[in-house]
Design a protein around this motif. Structure first.
Motif, mmCIF file in Angstrom:
data_model
loop_
_atom_site.group_PDB
_atom_site.id
_atom_site.type_symbol
_atom_site.label_atom_id
_atom_site.label_comp_id
_atom_site.label_asym_id
_atom_site.label_seq_id
_atom_site.Cartn_x
_atom_site.Cartn_y
_atom_site.Cartn_z
ATOM 1 N N PRO A 170 27.636 29.023 11.390
ATOM 2 C CA PRO A 170 27.071 27.673 11.254
ATOM 3 C C PRO A 170 25.572 27.681 11.537
ATOM 4 N N LEU A 171 24.849 26.783 10.883
ATOM 5 C CA LEU A 171 23.429 26.591 11.159
ATOM 6 C C LEU A 171 23.262 25.324 11.984
ATOM 7 N N GLU A 172 22.707 25.471 13.171
ATOM 8 C CA GLU A 172 22.410 24.325 14.028
ATOM 9 C C GLU A 172 20.956 23.956 13.764
ATOM 10 N N VAL A 173 20.747 22.986 12.884
ATOM 11 C CA VAL A 173 19.405 22.635 12.422
ATOM 12 C C VAL A 173 18.782 21.627 13.378
ATOM 13 N N ALA A 174 17.619 21.970 13.898
ATOM 14 C CA ALA A 174 16.883 21.056 14.770
ATOM 15 C C ALA A 174 16.030 20.104 13.944
ATOM 16 N N ARG A 175 15.470 20.621 12.826
ATOM 17 C CA ARG A 175 14.562 19.805 12.029
ATOM 18 C C ARG A 175 14.377 20.424 10.651
ATOM 19 N N VAL A 176 14.212 19.571 9.658
ATOM 20 C CA VAL A 176 13.822 19.996 8.316
ATOM 21 C C VAL A 176 12.540 19.244 7.979
ATOM 22 N N LEU A 177 11.543 19.980 7.517
ATOM 23 C CA LEU A 177 10.248 19.420 7.136
ATOM 24 C C LEU A 177 9.930 19.919 5.738
ATOM 25 N N PHE A 178 9.510 19.024 4.829
ATOM 26 C CA PHE A 178 9.222 19.469 3.465
ATOM 27 C C PHE A 178 8.206 18.570 2.789
ATOM 28 N N ASP A 179 7.556 19.122 1.764
ATOM 29 C CA ASP A 179 6.696 18.370 0.859
ATOM 30 C C ASP A 179 7.487 18.128 -0.413
ATOM 31 N N LEU A 180 7.318 16.945 -0.978
ATOM 32 C CA LEU A 180 7.964 16.592 -2.233
ATOM 33 C C LEU A 180 6.894 16.500 -3.308
ATOM 34 N N GLU A 181 7.059 17.300 -4.361
ATOM 35 C CA GLU A 181 6.172 17.234 -5.512
ATOM 36 C C GLU A 181 6.959 16.683 -6.694
ATOM 37 N N MET A 182 6.307 15.853 -7.495
ATOM 38 C CA MET A 182 6.917 15.344 -8.719
ATOM 39 C C MET A 182 5.932 15.552 -9.859
ATOM 40 N N ASN A 183 6.416 16.189 -10.923
ATOM 41 C CA ASN A 183 5.592 16.509 -12.091
ATOM 42 C C ASN A 183 4.283 17.172 -11.679
ATOM 43 N N PHE A 187 0.792 -1.222 0.000
ATOM 44 C CA PHE A 187 0.000 0.000 0.000
ATOM 45 C C PHE A 187 0.828 1.278 0.000
ATOM 46 N N GLU A 188 2.066 1.179 0.480
ATOM 47 C CA GLU A 188 2.917 2.360 0.504
ATOM 48 C C GLU A 188 4.370 1.962 0.314
ATOM 49 N N GLN A 189 5.134 2.929 -0.173
ATOM 50 C CA GLN A 189 6.558 2.739 -0.411
ATOM 51 C C GLN A 189 7.323 3.731 0.454
ATOM 52 N N ARG A 190 8.408 3.270 1.016
ATOM 53 C CA ARG A 190 9.291 4.178 1.751
ATOM 54 C C ARG A 190 10.465 4.490 0.843
ATOM 55 N N LEU A 191 10.626 5.774 0.553
ATOM 56 C CA LEU A 191 11.731 6.234 -0.272
ATOM 57 C C LEU A 191 12.772 6.876 0.617
ATOM 58 N N ARG A 192 14.025 6.685 0.276
ATOM 59 C CA ARG A 192 15.103 7.382 0.989
ATOM 60 C C ARG A 192 15.583 8.500 0.078
ATOM 61 N N LEU A 193 15.466 9.705 0.565
ATOM 62 C CA LEU A 193 15.971 10.871 -0.143
ATOM 63 C C LEU A 193 17.213 11.360 0.567
ATOM 64 N N ASP A 194 18.241 11.672 -0.191
ATOM 65 C CA ASP A 194 19.405 12.348 0.352
ATOM 66 C C ASP A 194 19.229 13.816 -0.013
ATOM 67 N N VAL A 195 19.056 14.649 1.001
ATOM 68 C CA VAL A 195 18.796 16.069 0.805
ATOM 69 C C VAL A 195 20.064 16.848 1.145
ATOM 70 N N ARG A 196 20.502 17.675 0.194
ATOM 71 C CA ARG A 196 21.699 18.491 0.396
ATOM 72 C C ARG A 196 21.271 19.882 0.867
ATOM 73 N N LEU A 197 21.849 20.341 1.973
ATOM 74 C CA LEU A 197 21.621 21.688 2.482
ATOM 75 C C LEU A 197 22.929 22.453 2.410
ATOM 76 N N ARG A 198 22.897 23.589 1.727
ATOM 77 C CA ARG A 198 24.068 24.470 1.632
ATOM 78 C C ARG A 198 23.787 25.704 2.472
ATOM 79 N N ASN A 199 24.766 26.089 3.249
ATOM 80 C CA ASN A 199 24.630 27.237 4.138
ATOM 81 C C ASN A 199 25.266 28.467 3.490
ATOM 82 N N PRO A 200 24.454 29.478 3.092
ATOM 83 C CA PRO A 200 25.021 30.684 2.485
ATOM 84 C C PRO A 200 25.478 31.717 3.514
#
Length: 156
Positions: free
Chosen positions: A58-71, A41-54
């Motif tokens: 330093p950025l002390e990241v507690a959490r990243v939350l995002f929606d993934l859209e495709m096409n 019924f569902e698939q677990r995908l592993r995404l490797d997400v790259r974060l670049r700090n401009p």
């Protein structure tokens, strides 16, 4: 004496605003995509997400939350489970699990067969441990084109 307390408090707030007020959000991109755990019924995908700090700090990241859209269709939601640091002017690649309904994934794969192209969008926010003004929003578009398969020469 009270006036000095108010002035001192105002200077302290101004210093904090100056120290953290110009923090730019990280530049986020998709670095990798793989199947993690298949299911009916569902698939677990592993995404490797790259974060670049401009930023120069330093950025002390507690959490990243995002929606993934495709096409142009929402595929799933991902988030980090642990905090991490991104060095000043540096980058970090973070593994993220995204759970996707199997039927949605099949539709995107079938589209890929006709369009030969995968457009994606990451829309989300990064919450920092060392900043109190709230999460830093981000949005990133990208695409991946499938290589053209060589056509067989016509037979004579």
């Amino acid at each position: 004496m009270r006036r000095w307390g108010v002035v001192g408090g105002g200077l302290w707030l101004a210093a904090c605003a100056g120290a953290f007020g110009d923090v730019e959000p990280p530049e986020v991109s998709l670095a990798g995509l793989a199947f993690d755990q298949p299911g009916l019924f569902e698939q677990r995908l592993r995404l490797d997400v790259r974060l670049r700090n401009p930023n120069g700090v330093p950025l002390e990241v507690a959490r990243v939350l995002f929606d993934l859209e495709m096409n142009d269709h929402r595929l799933g939601r991902g988030w980090t489970t642990t905090g991490f640091d991104v060095p000043a002017f540096g980058e970090a690649v973070v593994p993220v699990t995204v759970v996707v309904p199997t039927s949605d994934l099949i539709e995107r794969i079938l589209e890929l067969g006709t369009t030969q192209r995968l457009d994606y969008r990451l829309i989300g926010e990064a919450t920092l441990r060392n900043v109190t003004f709230g999460p830093l929003p981000f949005e990133r578009d990208g695409s991946f084109a499938l290589p053209q398969t060589p056509r067989e020469p016509p037979t004579t």
